[in-house]
Design a protein around this motif. Structure first.
Motif: not given
Length: 476
Positions: A217-245
């Motif tokens: 459910d966080h998959l679509s947040n990833t591009p947003r968070q990536q943009v956010l962090l890049r704008r701030l000049g901060l490192p972007v962690p690697a994300y992995g998205h788990l299928a829900l139970l």
RNA sequence: GUCCCCAUCGUCUAGCCGGCCUAGGACACCACCCUUUCAAGGUGGCGACACGGGUUCGAAUCCCGUUGGGGACGCCA
């Protein structure tokens, strides 16, 4: 060259109890950290103060600890002290100011009413509902003035409107999202507090998190968070998205319905090793079918091997791991479940050894103990028919043999009983087992007779004889 | 509604850069063995490539569509 140390985290919001789905996410992050001898962080995302439940913080920690997931940073683990989002407000507002200054974020004065109407209109015309950028072009100076005058506003992150945003998902592989599909998300609420998207990404970057395994459910947040962090000049962690139970019906596991809550499972008597082994295998191929320790599970944990389709939480499979866990449990770990005084002095070890293979839950010990050692009646009314079939004489005869034989060695006792009663095999064993324990199944009968005090045996056989004599006419 | 993802036994899955697959394992279920009882334990059996089109000498494996499931589209997280 140095491989950067792995640092993962689990970041629940303290709004309720952990359930199997949350716990699996925590476990996978823990597994990943341990696999690479990295660090695991517990962070509490309490940015939504309205929904916070004060008791949840302790409950979350208790659940994690119960399963054996230890954290290197977080509550009770020392630095950093601010694992709690609510204490990091200034961090977020500072970052927000930087974003505004860089024109990477802008105040939005749109009312909830306008937004709702906008979504409704878009939906009706077949468009995906998303913010239309109404305030995106406002003059920064005027906006600042309106804000200063006290006009309520949220802060929105400016998303690129062309091109694609690409990232590599730890479990799904390469991902590419068209930038135009993303509306400008709110990062600061009107009251100045940080929205999840913002606080979460910032915390990850600032805490040095390198890998994040989280729900799909966080998959679509990833591009947003990536943009956010890049704008701030901060490192972007690697994300992995788990299928829900999902639950047995295939519906998503719901916190509200209390599906598979960790506390509920624990209270029901499940062992942590059982849950751990089950959860670790849900959507994750573990080639070994034996009960493994957490560290062993971590040794070959690989996010890329994780299943990308939803997995069902199945009680049957959990029960299998529970059975293995019970069988493997050290006898000492069973003792606490046994209520004091249930088993006579000196008989505990024999009792536990005899009954353990038949247990699914440790609490069942007390029922067995009652049947073996408690004078109270155990024969249920509905089992009268088999007793009548055997007849009162059968039980009297058995009682007589037991009285006069000093040996309770089954090898010798069984032939004596057969000779005296004229019954053998199941014809003898079944009514006898029923009379003695009130159950049709259980541990070896000879061992039960050996363990059971003589006076209890006598009472049970008497009772059985009485029942057998009572209704010569079985109800029919 | 729009967009994204996924699709092997009832369940969790192996296999998926095509032939080694008459598709392997585990759970559940069933049977048998053991126990002159049952349970526990042991052995075995049942059981799947969602459907339809392609591509190919050959497809579970590649492509397209259909169907089904999941997710996203919040001043929730």
């Amino acid at each position: 060259m140095d491989i950067p140390p792995v640092k993962t985290r689990f970041a629940p919001s303290p709004t309720g109890r952990l359930h199997a789905g949350n716990m699996r996410t925590a476990l996978f992050n823990w597994l990943l950290a341990r696999r690479h001898a990295g660090a695991f962080v517990l962070r509490i995302e309490d940015s939504d103060t309205r929904r916070n439940d004060p008791s949840a913080l302790d409950a979350i920690q208790a659940d994690l600890q119960w399963l054996g997931l230890d954290w290197d940073e977080g509550p009770g683990a020392g630095a950093p002290a601010d694992w709690q989002q609510s204490s990091r407000a200034s961090v977020y507002s500072d970052a927000a100011e930087r974003l505004i200054a860089a024109d990477a974020a802008y105040p939005c004065f749109c009312s909830a009413t306008r937004l709702a109407a906008l979504r409704e209109r878009q939906r009706r015309s077949g468009q995906p509902p998303r913010y239309d950028g109404h305030c995106a072009g406002l003059d920064p100076v005027q906006s600042a003035a309106r804000r200063a005058a006290g006009e309520p506003a949220v802060l929105r992150l400016r998303m690129p409107d062309a091109g694609t945003i690409d990232f590599h998902d730890l479990v799904r592989g390469p991902q590419s999202v068209r930038a135009g599909e993303l509306g400008d998300p709110v990062i600061l609420r009107a009251d100045g507090s940080a929205a999840f998207l913002f606080a979460n990404a910032l915390d990850d970057a600032l805490m040095g998190i390198t890998h994040v395994l989280r729900g799909e459910d966080h998959l679509s947040n990833t591009p947003r968070q990536q943009v956010l962090l890049r704008r701030l000049g901060l490192p972007v962690p690697a994300y992995g998205h788990l299928a829900l139970l999902v639950d047995t019906e295939g519906a998503p596991l719901s916190k509200r319905r209390g599906d598979a809550s960790i506390a509920g499972l624990r209270d029901a008597g499940y062992r942590p090793e059982a849950l751990l082994n089950y959860l670790a295998r849900l959507g994750n191929p573990v080639p070994d079918d034996r009960l493994r320790a957490a560290a062993e599970l971590a040794a070959d944990f690989d996010p890329a091997a994780l299943s990308r389709s939803p997995a069902r939480f199945d009680d049957h499979q959990l029960d299998h791991w529970q059975s293995l866990a019970m069988a493997a449990a050290p006898m000492e770990s069973l003792r606490p479940a046994l209520e004091p005084g249930r088993v006579p002095m000196g008989r505990e070890a024999d009792f536990l050894a005899l009954v353990q293979p038949n247990l699914r839950f440790a609490a069942e010990l007390n029922d067995w103990a009652r049947r073996f050692f408690d004078a109270a009646d155990v024969v249920p009314g509905e089992s009268a028919a088999p007793l009548r079939e055997a007849g009162p004489a059968f039980f009297e005869t058995v009682a007589g043999v037991l009285e006069t034989t000093d040996s309770v060695d089954w090898q010798q006792l069984r032939p004596s009983l057969e000779a005296a009663t004229g019954r053998r095999g199941g014809a003898m064993m079944k009514p006898l087992r029923l009379a003695l324990t009130g159950l049709g199944q259980g541990p070896a009968l000879g061992a039960i007779i050996d363990l059971m005090p003589a006076e209890i045996r006598r009472a049970r056989l008497q009772k059985a004889a009485a029942v057998a004599a009572s209704g010569v006419e079985p109800d029919a």
